[in-house]
Design an enzyme around this catalytic site. Sequence first.
Site, PDB file in Angstrom:
ATOM      1  N   MET A   1       0.870  -1.088  -0.050  1.00  0.00           N
ATOM      2  CA  MET A   1       0.085   0.102  -0.012  1.00  0.00           C
ATOM      3  C   MET A   1       0.668   1.208   0.002  1.00  0.00           C
ATOM      4  SD  MET A   1      -3.301  -0.792   0.054  1.00  0.00           S
ATOM      5  CE  MET A   1      -2.863  -1.937  -1.262  1.00  0.00           C
TER       6      MET A   1
ATOM      7  N   ASN B   1      14.528   3.191  10.105  1.00  0.00           N
ATOM      8  CA  ASN B   1      13.228   3.123  11.067  1.00  0.00           C
ATOM      9  C   ASN B   1      12.563   4.394  11.428  1.00  0.00           C
ATOM     10  OD1 ASN B   1      11.506   2.649  13.345  1.00  0.00           O
ATOM     11  ND2 ASN B   1      12.038   0.385  13.068  1.00  0.00           N
TER      12      ASN B   1
ATOM     13  N   SER C   1       2.707  -0.969   8.163  1.00  0.00           N
ATOM     14  CA  SER C   1       1.565  -1.681   8.596  1.00  0.00           C
ATOM     15  C   SER C   1       1.581  -1.640   9.951  1.00  0.00           C
ATOM     16  CB  SER C   1       2.024  -3.091   7.815  1.00  0.00           C
ATOM     17  OG  SER C   1       1.921  -3.138   6.610  1.00  0.00           O
ATOM     18  N   ALA C   2       1.368  -0.685  10.499  1.00  0.00           N
ATOM     19  CA  ALA C   2       1.179  -0.338  12.258  1.00  0.00           C
ATOM     20  C   ALA C   2      -0.129  -0.977  12.721  1.00  0.00           C
ATOM     21  CB  ALA C   2       1.425   0.905  12.403  1.00  0.00           C
TER      22      ALA C   2
ATOM     23  N   CYS D   1      -9.231   4.192 -11.412  1.00  0.00           N
ATOM     24  CA  CYS D   1      -9.564   5.614 -11.499  1.00  0.00           C
ATOM     25  C   CYS D   1     -10.841   5.617 -10.560  1.00  0.00           C
ATOM     26  CB  CYS D   1      -9.851   6.010 -12.937  1.00  0.00           C
ATOM     27  SG  CYS D   1     -11.506   5.532 -13.441  1.00  0.00           S
TER      28      CYS D   1
END
Length: 560
Positions: free
Chosen positions: A175, A240, A263-264, A408
């Site tokens: 992502m 980090n 990806s917390a 879109c």
Amino acid sequence: MTMIAKDKVAQYRGTDLHTKGWLQEAALRMLNNNLHPDVAENPDALVVYGGIGKAARNWDCYEAIVNELKRLENDETLLIQSGKPVAVFQTHADAPRVLIANSNLVPEWANWEHFHELDRKGLMMYGQMTAGSWIYIGSQGILQGTYETFAECARQHFAGSLKGTITLTAGLGGMGGAQPLAVTLNEGVCIAIEVDPHRIDRRLETKYLDTRADTLDEAIRLAKDARNAGRPLSIGLLGNAAEILPKMLEKGFIPDVLTDQTSAHDPLNGYVPASLSLEESEKLRGDDPEKYVRLSKQSIALHVQAMLEMQRKSAITFDYGNNIRQVAKDEGVENAFDFPGFVPAYIRPQFCEGKGPFRWVALSGDPEDIYKTDEVILKEFSDNEALCKWIRMAREKVQFQGLPSRICWLGYGERARFGKIINEMVAKGEIKAPIVIGRDHLDSGSVASPNRETEGMKDGSDAVADWPILNALINSVGGASWVSVHHGGGVGMGYSIHAGMVIVADGTKEAEKRLERVLTTDPGMGIVRHVDAGYAKAKETAESKGVHIPMLQDKGDINK
């Protein structure tokens, strides 16, 4: 357990069927496309993106799914329970060929601890959003949504362009990997922190990222030089975020825009604690997961504290939907929610119009099929300057990953119109093979996620999860090709319920009817959901588009 090397997952192309119909063939090709080495984050482990978001529970289940899809009849439906095929029932030709439910837990048990226990026993898998629903298309899948978010940020704060600004973020996974390109498409400079050098290299290879920096000083110098020249540039900084943001503060470096897309949401699998190398973190994750999660959450708290301090010092700061604020608040950062989520800050007005991330994939594998659809959009939606600008940029800048695809943002009426055009192109042979049409689960009416898509709803209905269930039900009876209902995608276990929809344009008259129904009801649910919450823009859209909502006219607020 059977193991299959990632290069042995068949990547079917062309017009030859390996199943008994194009709907089944589409599901098979999209399942395998999720595991394409250019698409998936860790295909050997069936992980597509987002920490441990998987396409199937294990390799035995994957093989069983493939076998069932190959023999599935045109009036049957395959049921998938958390990545495992569990039944085939006779239904009818307009019913979905596959129904999928992933990671759904009864609310009292809906947490990571109980999920991990079931996962270890082989009873469940994490479906994320489009991983377990077989419609992930690589970083392009989130690219326009990210572009739209930064574009709206630019309109609100920087006179319509990010030119001459620096955006700071972290996470270059499935992502987050879209962020640097989305910023440069908005003419800005981006520093994207990533702890895994492989991910930086991958984004460089696909041109989502322009360059890399191995030191903080180098990254700051490159960013300032580009900003001062008014030149777009994206920089991958190895490190980090929990360590680098505090160092930036010490140096007095404050970005213009600040967010995060690590990806917390999954402190065990999606975040690396400060002071640990990748190798050390991998070992600790296996040896002592409880200690790992404790250290990870502590680092997330430091990360958010630094974001809050940068916000105090003028950075436009927002949460990009990974639940990082909630983790930090649980760790004692009481003001973690002082910066908003991206949906209430920038996206909700589009949701009120039923607009969201609409995507389509060429099953032929031929890029020309996508280019032809690009031309159709430029012709049929020529009055939509923002959309046409996006399509031109995507065609020039976006590399395909796996099967050629495009995304879109289209709204109510536009989706059904475009779907019918695509189906006609398939029928006439202008496109070599059927087109798969889907979307992100992050859409206007398909998700309940109080820390993301439904954060701060006008009527306080943030946590009402009836809407994604209704979305899945209406899309199923409307004739979607496959439909999914997941728990926990995007923000982690306990924090979301969401539904996915995929429909195939195979050129038949039957498909035309299904497309008309589903591509109307799906965005229509977004309008209905926001009308119900009291948004004037949604009410205006419903009235102008003829969306029938009981008691809407002259009844005032029906929730009172």
